[in-house]
Design a protein around this motif. Structure first.
Motif, PDB file in Angstrom:
ATOM      1  N   GLY A  70      64.061  65.614  39.373  1.00  0.00           N
ATOM      2  CA  GLY A  70      65.023  64.915  38.794  1.00  0.00           C
ATOM      3  C   GLY A  70      64.878  65.255  37.130  1.00  0.00           C
ATOM      4  N   ILE A  71      65.866  65.074  36.350  1.00  0.00           N
ATOM      5  CA  ILE A  71      65.952  65.377  35.154  1.00  0.00           C
ATOM      6  C   ILE A  71      66.466  64.124  34.449  1.00  0.00           C
ATOM      7  N   LEU A  72      65.898  63.499  33.432  1.00  0.00           N
ATOM      8  CA  LEU A  72      66.421  62.226  32.541  1.00  0.00           C
ATOM      9  C   LEU A  72      66.236  62.792  31.140  1.00  0.00           C
ATOM     10  N   ILE A  73      67.448  62.182  30.528  1.00  0.00           N
ATOM     11  CA  ILE A  73      67.524  62.508  29.037  1.00  0.00           C
ATOM     12  C   ILE A  73      67.971  61.314  28.330  1.00  0.00           C
ATOM     13  N   CYS A  74      67.456  61.134  27.260  1.00  0.00           N
ATOM     14  CA  CYS A  74      67.542  59.972  26.307  1.00  0.00           C
ATOM     15  C   CYS A  74      67.150  60.502  24.946  1.00  0.00           C
ATOM     16  N   GLY A  75      67.240  59.554  23.914  1.00  0.00           N
ATOM     17  CA  GLY A  75      66.993  60.026  22.676  1.00  0.00           C
ATOM     18  C   GLY A  75      65.660  60.748  22.388  1.00  0.00           C
ATOM     19  N   SER A  76      64.677  59.935  22.571  1.00  0.00           N
ATOM     20  CA  SER A  76      63.085  60.314  22.624  1.00  0.00           C
ATOM     21  C   SER A  76      62.569  60.690  23.830  1.00  0.00           C
ATOM     22  N   ALA A  77      63.264  60.423  24.901  1.00  0.00           N
ATOM     23  CA  ALA A  77      62.656  60.643  26.539  1.00  0.00           C
ATOM     24  C   ALA A  77      61.526  59.464  26.633  1.00  0.00           C
ATOM     25  N   ASN A  78      61.091  58.776  25.770  1.00  0.00           N
ATOM     26  CA  ASN A  78      60.021  57.709  26.219  1.00  0.00           C
ATOM     27  C   ASN A  78      60.556  56.542  26.987  1.00  0.00           C
ATOM     28  N   GLY A  79      61.654  56.171  26.797  1.00  0.00           N
ATOM     29  CA  GLY A  79      62.260  55.088  27.755  1.00  0.00           C
ATOM     30  C   GLY A  79      62.238  55.599  29.124  1.00  0.00           C
ATOM     31  N   VAL A  80      63.072  56.708  29.250  1.00  0.00           N
ATOM     32  CA  VAL A  80      63.406  56.956  30.595  1.00  0.00           C
ATOM     33  C   VAL A  80      61.933  57.547  31.356  1.00  0.00           C
ATOM     34  N   ALA A  81      60.983  58.225  30.393  1.00  0.00           N
ATOM     35  CA  ALA A  81      59.545  58.549  31.324  1.00  0.00           C
ATOM     36  C   ALA A  81      59.048  57.425  31.618  1.00  0.00           C
ATOM     37  N   ILE A  82      58.978  56.322  30.774  1.00  0.00           N
ATOM     38  CA  ILE A  82      58.135  55.151  31.228  1.00  0.00           C
ATOM     39  C   ILE A  82      58.816  54.362  32.221  1.00  0.00           C
ATOM     40  N   THR A  83      60.051  54.376  32.435  1.00  0.00           N
ATOM     41  CA  THR A  83      60.656  53.853  33.714  1.00  0.00           C
ATOM     42  C   THR A  83      60.469  54.588  34.748  1.00  0.00           C
ATOM     43  N   ALA A  84      60.682  55.989  34.854  1.00  0.00           N
ATOM     44  CA  ALA A  84      60.575  56.565  36.035  1.00  0.00           C
ATOM     45  C   ALA A  84      59.030  56.698  36.441  1.00  0.00           C
ATOM     46  N   ASN A  85      58.218  56.702  35.569  1.00  0.00           N
ATOM     47  CA  ASN A  85      56.659  56.474  35.936  1.00  0.00           C
ATOM     48  C   ASN A  85      56.340  55.121  36.747  1.00  0.00           C
ATOM     49  N   LYS A  86      57.208  54.215  36.617  1.00  0.00           N
ATOM     50  CA  LYS A  86      56.849  52.884  37.528  1.00  0.00           C
ATOM     51  C   LYS A  86      56.949  53.154  38.888  1.00  0.00           C
ATOM     52  N   HIS A  87      57.800  54.370  39.250  1.00  0.00           N
ATOM     53  CA  HIS A  87      57.784  54.702  40.705  1.00  0.00           C
ATOM     54  C   HIS A  87      56.765  55.487  41.083  1.00  0.00           C
ATOM     55  N   GLN A  88      55.772  55.068  42.134  1.00  0.00           N
ATOM     56  CA  GLN A  88      54.605  55.445  42.484  1.00  0.00           C
ATOM     57  C   GLN A  88      54.818  57.248  42.935  1.00  0.00           C
ATOM     58  N   GLY A  89      55.680  57.418  43.649  1.00  0.00           N
ATOM     59  CA  GLY A  89      56.017  58.827  43.715  1.00  0.00           C
ATOM     60  C   GLY A  89      56.564  59.863  42.594  1.00  0.00           C
TER      61      GLY A  89
END
Length: 152
Positions: A70-89
């Protein structure tokens, strides 16, 4: 992209919020120009949106094997990274340079690249994608560390 370490018979899952929209569109064009299939999970306009609404579907696609990575893009990348890392895999990594992209793959076996659109230019974003795709996970001592990441 002949040397890829991901199974590119599967699409790459991509998503962004409004701050990452233009970068998302450009990264999609870049990947498609290389013959890589992409599944776009939105957003589809520059209107203000909530990044979890796009980070969760991208992460689910990677986690369930529907996407190569996957590739996620937002202003700082913090929000998408925090959200994505809630998923165990998911092992989502914020990268703002080639070396970070390389280390995210080789040491952390990252499977979601998070790009901070407000902090990198487009050529760097595309180069990070290229490095991410073509860098293998080293395994070895790193495998033990990656195994310890999950909360089981």
């Amino acid at each position: 992209m002949e040397n890829t370490v991901f199974d590119l018979t599967l699409p790459v899952a991509i998503g962004s919020d409004h701050a990452g929209f233009e970068y998302k569109e450009a990264v999609i064009s870049y990947l498609e120009s290389k013959g890589v299939a992409v599944k776009d999970y939105g957003t589809y306009a520059k209107d203000s949106v909530d990044y979890p609404d796009y980070a969760h579907p991208v992460s689910t696609a990677v986690e369930t094997g529907q996407a190569a990575f996957g590739i996620l893009i937002c202003g700082s990348a913090n929000g998408v990274a925090i959200t994505a890392n809630k998923h165990q895999g998911i092992r989502a990594a914020i990268c703002w340079g080639e070396e970070l992209s390389r280390l995210a793959r080789s040491h952390n076996n990252a499977n979601v690249l998070c790009i901070p659109a407000r902090f990198v230019d487009m050529p760097m974003a595309n180069q990070m994608v290229e490095v991410f795709i073509n860098t293998p996970f080293e395994g070895g001592r790193h495998q033990d560390r990656v195994r310890k990441m999950a909360c089981l």
